[in-house]
Design an enzyme around this catalytic site. Structure first.
Site, short mmCIF file in Angstrom:
data_model
loop_
_atom_site.label_atom_id
_atom_site.label_comp_id
_atom_site.label_asym_id
_atom_site.label_seq_id
_atom_site.Cartn_x
_atom_site.Cartn_y
_atom_site.Cartn_z
N CYS A 179 -11.35 41.85 -42.23
CA CYS A 179 -12.06 41.44 -43.46
C CYS A 179 -11.31 41.87 -44.71
O CYS A 179 -11.38 41.19 -45.74
CB CYS A 179 -13.46 42.05 -43.47
SG CYS A 179 -14.53 41.49 -42.14
N GLU B 250 -21.92 43.67 -44.40
CA GLU B 250 -20.48 43.72 -44.68
C GLU B 250 -19.92 42.41 -44.17
O GLU B 250 -19.80 42.20 -42.97
CB GLU B 250 -19.82 44.92 -43.99
CG GLU B 250 -18.43 45.23 -44.53
CD GLU B 250 -17.34 44.52 -43.76
OE1 GLU B 250 -16.87 43.47 -44.26
OE2 GLU B 250 -16.97 44.98 -42.68
#
Length: 453
Positions: free
Chosen positions: A260, A226
């Protein structure tokens, strides 16, 4: 390994790096503990994870203060993070029995089905920005599936890493089944190759993810990555401008902009661009930057000085290439690693504000002609983690989110966020694999076909 208070720049504590022999022993002991753990029922595992949830709720203020001290997260956001970790514990405690139930599949066999067996010990290389949640959203399903977990956290949140280990052990999880290690980059590469490490999960930069994937690939180990994101938020001509601006600003500034899936590129069609930009300006400008321990603070310091300086350099490079800074954009004259809410306009291709992830409280507001150009600009990125569409035509917005945008998580009239019930992850240079939901718990299991003639 040093932990620095980002609000003051002062040293909190230094931690000794573990010796290679100690690291090898930890991994070997985890493998032994996992052999026992994998034979426990889902019910037996769930009881311990429910206790973890209880402890998170009981001590959420303590953990919030720890996050505030080590990486600058405002207290209220730290408490919410601890609560979310408790949620994921209870979610998998309640649902793993269904998620990993044997699946009967008809074939020419007298009996054929799929079963889900744990892989073994999973190494988690985690970042500093959500020091509890990043680990829990992977670690809880991994443990419930029957795996052991070794946590290698970012050095600046070593205190959080050790607190998580203590929490797990206090809840009754075996001391060897979940361990935190304090290791440098070279040692981490060796851990990936250790024969008792079955798989690796990594959350962090794209560059770091490529290094982890390369090392793991050299020894054929499963990885989930990720990585970064430059999330586009599309504001169409029929959007509710005030609500859209509020949602975009809240997303851009959550965790002081260090997320993010924060809104990073705000792409507004020209019909409502001026109105939207004005609303974003006022909402960004009213946010209060300050001490993360102050309850009125919206934006704390950035986690490290080098990250703050890198962000400022991206802003200056963009301005030097023709972008206009209409809010913020300068390093404040105060202690700590603060950076103010900043808005860049007149963004064009080639600028860092267009091409790169700006990991801090900086919004790039981009004007486009129409919806088709908004989609084109949104997808004109190496990243593909999150995206959002704002429109009062819900069917059109949903179709854009579902079929047009190149991202792993696409939201309509809401900012992108992780939820235990929904899969989370990206495409392109934002990584691969999924966390959360039933998809996430199946990443670190052997999906095994069983056939009986």
């Amino acid at each position: 390994m040093k932990s620095i208070n980002p609000a003051s720049g002062e040293l909190i504590e230094e931690y000794d790096q573990m010796k290679d022999d100690a690291l090898n022993a930890i991994v070997s002991d985890a493998a032994t503990a996992q052999e026992k753990w994998r034979r426990n029922s889902f019910y037996e595992r769930s009881l311990l994870l429910q206790r973890v949830a209880e402890l998170l709720e009981e001590h959420k203020e303590k953990y919030a203060k720890l996050m505030a001290r080590e990486m600058g997260k405002p207290l209220a956001q730290g408490e919410s993070e601890a609560e979310k970790c408790a949620w994921v514990c209870n979610y998998y405690s309640d649902n793993t029995d269904d998620f990993l139930a044997e699946e009967v599949i008809k074939s020419d066999a007298s009996k054929s089905y799929v079963t889900f067996n744990p892989l073994g010990t999973v190494l988690a290389i985690m970042p500093w920005n959500f020091p509890f949640w990043q680990l829990f959203r992977f670690g809880v399903p991994a443990l419930m599936a029957g795996n052991a977990v070794i946590l290698k956290h970012a050095p600046n949140v070593t205190g959080c890493a050790l607190a998580i280990e203590e929490l797990m052990h206090e809840a009754g999880i075996s001391d060897d089944l979940f361990r935190t290690v304090i290791a440098d980059v070279d040692q981490t590469q060796d851990l990936i190759k250790h024969p008792d490490i079955a798989a690796v999960t990594f959350t962090g930069s794209t560059r770091g993810g490529k290094a982890v994937a390369s090392t793991a690939g050299s020894v054929l180990k499963k990885t989930v990555l990720e990585l970064g994101g430059s999330d586009p938020y599309l504001i169409l001509e029929d959007a509710d401008v005030e609500k859209s601006a509020e949602t975009c600003v809240n997303s851009r500034l959550i965790n002081s902009g260090q997320s993010c899936v924060a809104a990073k590129r705000l792409i507004a069609v020209e019909d409502i661009y001026d109105e939207f930009l004005e609303a974003v300006f006022h909402k960004m400008n009213e946010k209060k930057m300050g001490d993360p321990f102050n309850s009125s603070t919206d934006i704390g310091p950035m986690a490290r000085k080098d990250l703050r300086d890198e962000l400022h350099d991206q802003v200056e490079q963009s301005v030097g290439a023709g972008a206009e800074c209409i809010l913020g954009g300068s390093i404040p004259n105060r202690k700590g690693f603060y950076y103010p809410p900043t808005i860049l306009t007149e963004i064009s291709k080639g600028m860092p504000a267009y091409e790169e992830e700006l990991f801090g409280p900086v919004a790039s507001v981009i004007k486009v002609k129409d919806t088709r150009e908004a989609i084109k600009v949104a997808n004109d990125s190496n990243y593909g983690l999150g995206a959002a569409v704002f429109s009062q035509d819900l069917q059109r917005a949903e179709e854009i989110a579902a079929y047009e945008l190149e991202a792993g998580c696409c939201f309509v009239n809401e900012y992108v966020k992780s939820d235990p019930r929904l899969p989370f992850g990206g495409v392109k240079e934002s990584g691969y694999g999924r966390e959360l939901s039933h998809f996430g718990i199946k990443e670190f299991v052997n999906i095994k076909t069983v056939y009986r003639a």
